[in-house]
Design an enzyme around this catalytic site. Sequence first.
Site, PDB file in Angstrom:
ATOM      1  N   HIS A 376       3.705  13.380  11.728  1.00 15.43           N
ATOM      2  CA  HIS A 376       4.195  12.232  10.972  1.00 15.43           C
ATOM      3  C   HIS A 376       3.395  10.982  11.318  1.00 15.43           C
ATOM      4  CE1 HIS A 376       7.562  14.853  10.022  1.00 15.43           C
ATOM      5  NE2 HIS A 376       7.984  13.946   9.156  1.00 15.43           N
ATOM      6  N   PRO A 377       3.240  10.079  10.369  1.00 17.41           N
ATOM      7  CA  PRO A 377       2.501   8.843  10.629  1.00 17.41           C
ATOM      8  C   PRO A 377       3.384   7.807  11.311  1.00 17.41           C
ATOM      9  CG  PRO A 377       3.250   8.855   8.363  1.00 17.41           C
ATOM     10  CD  PRO A 377       3.681  10.179   8.957  1.00 17.41           C
ATOM     11  N   SER A 393       4.952  10.126   2.118  1.00 14.58           N
ATOM     12  CA  SER A 393       5.125   9.113   3.159  1.00 14.58           C
ATOM     13  C   SER A 393       4.858   7.716   2.618  1.00 14.58           C
ATOM     14  CB  SER A 393       4.201   9.407   4.341  1.00 14.58           C
ATOM     15  OG  SER A 393       4.637  10.552   5.048  1.00 14.58           O
ATOM     16  N   ALA A 395       5.254   6.641  -0.492  1.00 10.89           N
ATOM     17  CA  ALA A 395       6.376   6.223  -1.331  1.00 10.89           C
ATOM     18  C   ALA A 395       7.595   5.880  -0.488  1.00 10.89           C
ATOM     19  CB  ALA A 395       6.710   7.326  -2.329  1.00 10.89           C
ATOM     20  N   GLU A 396       7.829   6.657   0.567  1.00 11.02           N
ATOM     21  CA  GLU A 396       8.993   6.411   1.421  1.00 11.02           C
ATOM     22  C   GLU A 396       8.870   5.073   2.144  1.00 11.02           C
ATOM     23  OE1 GLU A 396       9.591  11.204   2.007  1.00 11.02           O
ATOM     24  OE2 GLU A 396       8.678  10.005   3.609  1.00 11.02           O
ATOM     25  N   GLN A 397       7.710   4.812   2.705  1.00 16.53           N
ATOM     26  CA  GLN A 397       7.539   3.544   3.424  1.00 16.53           C
ATOM     27  C   GLN A 397       7.609   2.359   2.458  1.00 16.53           C
ATOM     28  OE1 GLN A 397       4.822   3.105   6.616  1.00 16.53           O
ATOM     29  NE2 GLN A 397       4.803   5.284   7.175  1.00 16.53           N
ATOM     30  N   PHE A 428       7.443   7.314  16.086  1.00 15.91           N
ATOM     31  CA  PHE A 428       8.833   7.030  15.741  1.00 15.91           C
ATOM     32  C   PHE A 428       9.097   7.536  14.325  1.00 15.91           C
ATOM     33  CE2 PHE A 428      11.933   4.092  13.745  1.00 15.91           C
ATOM     34  CZ  PHE A 428      13.028   4.358  14.550  1.00 15.91           C
ATOM     35  N   ALA A 431      14.293   8.470   8.645  1.00 18.53           N
ATOM     36  CA  ALA A 431      14.374   8.597   7.189  1.00 18.53           C
ATOM     37  C   ALA A 431      14.618   7.205   6.625  1.00 18.53           C
ATOM     38  CB  ALA A 431      15.503   9.546   6.796  1.00 18.53           C
ATOM     39  N   VAL A 432      13.567   6.613   6.037  1.00 15.60           N
ATOM     40  CA  VAL A 432      13.626   5.199   5.685  1.00 15.60           C
ATOM     41  C   VAL A 432      14.313   4.927   4.352  1.00 15.60           C
ATOM     42  CG1 VAL A 432      11.558   4.693   7.023  1.00 15.60           C
ATOM     43  CG2 VAL A 432      11.338   5.245   4.587  1.00 15.60           C
TER      44      VAL A 432
END
Length: 479
Positions: A376-377, A393, A395-397, A428, A431-432
């Site tokens: 994961h980034p 990732s 889109a989620e961030q 870290f 789930a954002v």
Amino acid sequence: MTSSYPRDLSGYGRNAPDPHWPNPNGTGAAKICVQFVVNCEEGGENAVIHGDKASEAFLSEIVGAAPWPGQRHMNMESIYEYGARAGFWRLWRLFTERQMPVTVYGVATALERSPEQVAAMREAGWEIASHGLKWIDYRDHAADAERADMDEALALHEAVTGEPPLGWYTGRSSEHTLELAAERDFLYVSDSYADDLPYWQETRTRPILVLPYTLDTNDMRFATPQGFNTGEQFYTYLKDAFDALYAEGEAGAAKMLNIGLHCRLVGRPGRSAALARFLDYVRSKPDVWVATRADIARHWRARFPHRETISPHRLERAVFLEMFGGIYEHSRFIAERALDRGLGPANDTAEGLAAALAVQFRRASREERLGVLRAHPDLAGRLALAGDLTADSSAEQASAGLDRLTPDELARFTDLNARYQSRFGFPFIIAVRGRSKEDILAAFESRVSNDEETEFRTACGEVERIARLRLDAMLGSAA
């Protein structure tokens, strides 16, 4: 095809559809749909004179009967004859006097040998569905042999009744039966006991509408061990089933009650009286739809037509991995192991597929799970700034505004990323989606002080939540 588990153990789950059954009273939906099947098998059962190897041994007054190879069993034949000669007419009068609709499961060769009964069915407007060519066991038939009998049953049925059947029920079926039925254009098929509502089933040929049948609210239990010994037991069981489903309908969860009848069984005087009491009980209740199976199938098709959806368990391996191999960030092996374990219809929802993937993630070694975490980034880290995140990732961030940080916010994330990585050896993970920048920073600052084992478990849980959210976006959430 993937390594697929063919059974569907999920069905409608906690969210069964509201069927909105038609209501003959015209005041809202009916609370229950009741459907009566009269099985006409007499003259189509196993018998040497029908070209079979042995006599019939199933569903008669001779409990525990065994086949007589190469011999006629005259007692058995006469019991079946009773159903055609006397039992049928008793049932016919019970239903026609009350003007209650019936579906007949008609064995084609039995119908051919009972033209007067067929004429009476047609006169009463009963639906005549196909119950196969002969009332025999198909479990050991090859698919081609069963297909040939099905073809002949349909041709004979139409010649005898004047119309092709709308529905099909083999009864003593094989693993091929539903697939073979799907090759034809039936309105419905009924070789299933899996639900209290109709449902669509995928097959190799086409989706088919299944109207499940019943073996419990069925007079066959007069002829089985631990079955009904008296008409009163039969009546009580039918009434209890009706009352339970009626109550569910009053609570907004209407269902279908199937009742199976046989001319040679409930057609006997001591049993038919119980059936008559039950028919009158059903008629005494408001908001009840008594229907043929064809009526139910038409209603279901109109209200719940089949809709094309993604069925992960039916996808070719390469297609499945292309779609779902990245659900666990850069960790394709999770999806590969889920496939190898075997997926089924229960895994065709976001919840079901997430569960299958989570099982493989949890069963992975600690080093493998650490590898998933490290794949994961960082949040708002180097990859994000360089635009090198995966599409998911990124889109989620972005959904949490992490691509639009102030200089002070970016400095806080940079500092926390460095402290967290130094302490735990992986990024870290949270789930954002649905969280604000402030929520994420607060969780970040709280978790950086966790002990190593607590944070490892927490991060793994967040990985599973991210996977579920990604699957919700692809397959739709049940929530």
